[in-house]
Design a protein around this motif. Structure first.
Motif, PDB file in Angstrom:
ATOM      1  N   THR A   3       0.846  -1.187   0.000  1.00 37.36           N
ATOM      2  CA  THR A   3       0.000   0.000   0.000  1.00 37.36           C
ATOM      3  C   THR A   3       0.884   1.241   0.000  1.00 37.36           C
ATOM      4  O   THR A   3       1.991   1.240   0.524  1.00 37.36           O
ATOM      5  N   TRP A   5       1.549   4.882   1.307  1.00 39.83           N
ATOM      6  CA  TRP A   5       1.220   5.787   2.406  1.00 39.83           C
ATOM      7  C   TRP A   5       1.732   7.179   2.056  1.00 39.83           C
ATOM      8  O   TRP A   5       2.849   7.335   1.566  1.00 39.83           O
ATOM      9  N   PRO A   6       0.950   8.222   2.322  1.00 44.16           N
ATOM     10  CA  PRO A   6       1.370   9.581   1.944  1.00 44.16           C
ATOM     11  C   PRO A   6       2.497  10.094   2.826  1.00 44.16           C
ATOM     12  O   PRO A   6       2.637   9.699   3.981  1.00 44.16           O
ATOM     13  N   SER A  51     -14.235  10.169   2.638  1.00 49.43           N
ATOM     14  CA  SER A  51     -13.950  11.545   2.236  1.00 49.43           C
ATOM     15  C   SER A  51     -13.438  12.427   3.379  1.00 49.43           C
ATOM     16  O   SER A  51     -13.064  13.569   3.129  1.00 49.43           O
ATOM     17  N   ILE A  72     -12.073  16.014   0.408  1.00 50.77           N
ATOM     18  CA  ILE A  72     -11.922  15.882  -1.043  1.00 50.77           C
ATOM     19  C   ILE A  72     -12.507  17.124  -1.722  1.00 50.77           C
ATOM     20  O   ILE A  72     -11.883  17.740  -2.580  1.00 50.77           O
ATOM     21  N   VAL A 143      -5.581  16.712   2.370  1.00 47.37           N
ATOM     22  CA  VAL A 143      -5.735  15.482   1.590  1.00 47.37           C
ATOM     23  C   VAL A 143      -4.748  14.416   2.070  1.00 47.37           C
ATOM     24  O   VAL A 143      -5.103  13.250   2.267  1.00 47.37           O
ATOM     25  N   ALA A 144      -3.486  14.800   2.262  1.00 51.88           N
ATOM     26  CA  ALA A 144      -2.475  13.841   2.710  1.00 51.88           C
ATOM     27  C   ALA A 144      -2.808  13.297   4.096  1.00 51.88           C
ATOM     28  O   ALA A 144      -2.674  12.095   4.353  1.00 51.88           O
ATOM     29  N   HIS A 146      -5.776  13.062   5.473  1.00 47.92           N
ATOM     30  CA  HIS A 146      -6.926  12.170   5.354  1.00 47.92           C
ATOM     31  C   HIS A 146      -6.510  10.816   4.782  1.00 47.92           C
ATOM     32  O   HIS A 146      -6.966   9.765   5.256  1.00 47.92           O
ATOM     33  N   GLN A 147      -5.636  10.825   3.781  1.00 48.41           N
ATOM     34  CA  GLN A 147      -5.157   9.553   3.225  1.00 48.41           C
ATOM     35  C   GLN A 147      -4.412   8.743   4.283  1.00 48.41           C
ATOM     36  O   GLN A 147      -4.537   7.512   4.342  1.00 48.41           O
ATOM     37  N   LEU A 150      -6.971   7.118   6.539  1.00 43.08           N
ATOM     38  CA  LEU A 150      -7.570   5.938   5.906  1.00 43.08           C
ATOM     39  C   LEU A 150      -6.672   4.714   6.048  1.00 43.08           C
ATOM     40  O   LEU A 150      -7.143   3.620   6.380  1.00 43.08           O
ATOM     41  N   ARG A 151      -5.373   4.883   5.788  1.00 53.71           N
ATOM     42  CA  ARG A 151      -4.445   3.754   5.910  1.00 53.71           C
ATOM     43  C   ARG A 151      -4.383   3.262   7.360  1.00 53.71           C
ATOM     44  O   ARG A 151      -4.413   2.060   7.621  1.00 53.71           O
ATOM     45  N   GLN A 267       5.838   4.761   6.689  1.00 54.93           N
ATOM     46  CA  GLN A 267       5.615   5.285   5.341  1.00 54.93           C
ATOM     47  C   GLN A 267       6.710   4.872   4.374  1.00 54.93           C
ATOM     48  O   GLN A 267       6.455   4.585   3.197  1.00 54.93           O
TER      49      GLN A 267
END
Length: 321
Positions: A3, A5-6, A51, A72, A143-144, A146-147, A150-151, A267
């Motif tokens: 996966t 990761w940001p 989101s 988003i 955005v980063a 939030h990503q 999620l991970r 990461q």
């Protein structure tokens, strides 16, 4: 499959993080005043969505409503059970502007929410309605983050599934600005000393009234200016700080009294998911063993292999038919 990761940089994104933190406190306090108290303050938390973050369903008389941060489309959205909807643009939005606009939107939908307008768990907080200082929102940083949520949510959920004792949801605490999951032994804990800034001691004492092993993720703060994972047990048993933990980059922080794994170690890893699971499992196992938890009674059989076998059996039945 690995996966992605940001990358996160507290130094570059901290002003956006601070603003989002205070926005989530406003929204979280609305949930707080509208929701029955649940042990360990689980009624106040927010939840990760595809989101952003959500309050989930809140009841206001005959009406239900929900507040969602959408990272988003960069909006704070209100939805009600009667079809009312509204949105607030997060770009160029101060904390004071957020406070006014979200309460105005609720009133227009026939919902009254009177919240204490001072942030919790922060030193020298500015009341929400006076805070024009925090107004930074860079979409790429949101955005980063939030990503990353999620991970982390995915791995924390997998880790939670390995435990059959009392466990919290994977949820977001807006006071401390962290995503967390907790496991409990079922035994009472000694009275917590309290002392959390701008938080009544009785809240911390109720939250830590049972033996608990918690892990979490936060994007950094002034006290610890880098994104990291943490894991701790309360009360801490003798020898815990000297336990051998995976991976090698993890260490015990004597001031925080918890194990820390820098986010970058996950990461940048070839297999980020496995590295984080190693940290979660090894810190829990050290804590549970040293505190003499009944691990046999508390831990959950992994049903993944059985589920896969059942799927194979169904496929065989279909083939034979």
């Amino acid at each position: 499959m690995k996966t992605t990761w940001p990358e996160l940089s507290y130094a570059e994104a901290h002003k956006t993080y601070e603003t989002i933190h205070l926005w989530t406190q406003i929204v979280g306090k609305i949930r707080l005043v509208k929701t029955p108290w649940i042990n360990h303050s689980w009624h106040v938390t927010l939840y990760v969505t595809p989101s952003g973050l959500t309050t989930s369903d809140i009841v206001a008389g005959d009406k239900h409503f929900q507040l969602d941060f959408d990272f988003i489309n960069h909006q704070l959205q209100l939805k009600t059970s009667t079809g009312d909807t509204s949105s607030i643009d997060l770009k160029k939005l101060s904390v004071a502007g957020c406070y006014k606009q979200v309460l105005d939107a609720l009133r227009e939908a026939g919902i009254q929410a009177d919240i204490y307008p001072v942030p919790n768990e922060l030193e020298d907080p500015i009341p929400f309605h006076k805070d024009e200082t925090h107004a930074t929102y860079k979409p790429e940083h949101a955005v980063a983050l939030h990503q990353a949520f999620l991970r982390v949510h995915d791995i924390f959920t997998r880790f939670r599934a390995e435990f059959s004792g009392k466990s919290s949801p994977v949820h977001f605490f807006w006071g401390s600005f962290d995503l967390a999951v907790s496991r409990f032994s079922g035994r009472d804990a000694p009275r917590h000393p309290g002392g959390v800034p701008n938080l009544p001691d009785w809240i911390a004492q109720e939250a830590y009234s049972k033996e608990v092993c918690s892990c979490g993720f936060w994007p950094g703060s002034e006290a610890y200016p880098t994104a990291a994972f943490y894991s701790y047990i309360y009360p801490e048993p003798e020898g815990y700080k000297d336990a051998r933990i995976k991976p090698a980059q993890a260490y015990y922080h004597p001031e925080l009294r918890e194990f820390i794994l820098p986010y970058d170690a996950v990461q940048e890893a070839d297999d980020p998911d496995s590295v984080l699971l190693d940290f979660l499992r090894s810190t829990y196992e050290a804590a549970a063993d040293l505190a003499r938890w009944d691990r046999k009674a508390l831990e959950q059989e992994n049903f993944d292999n059985q589920r896969k076998a059942n799927r194979s059996a169904y496929k065989q039945v279909d083939k034979d038919a």
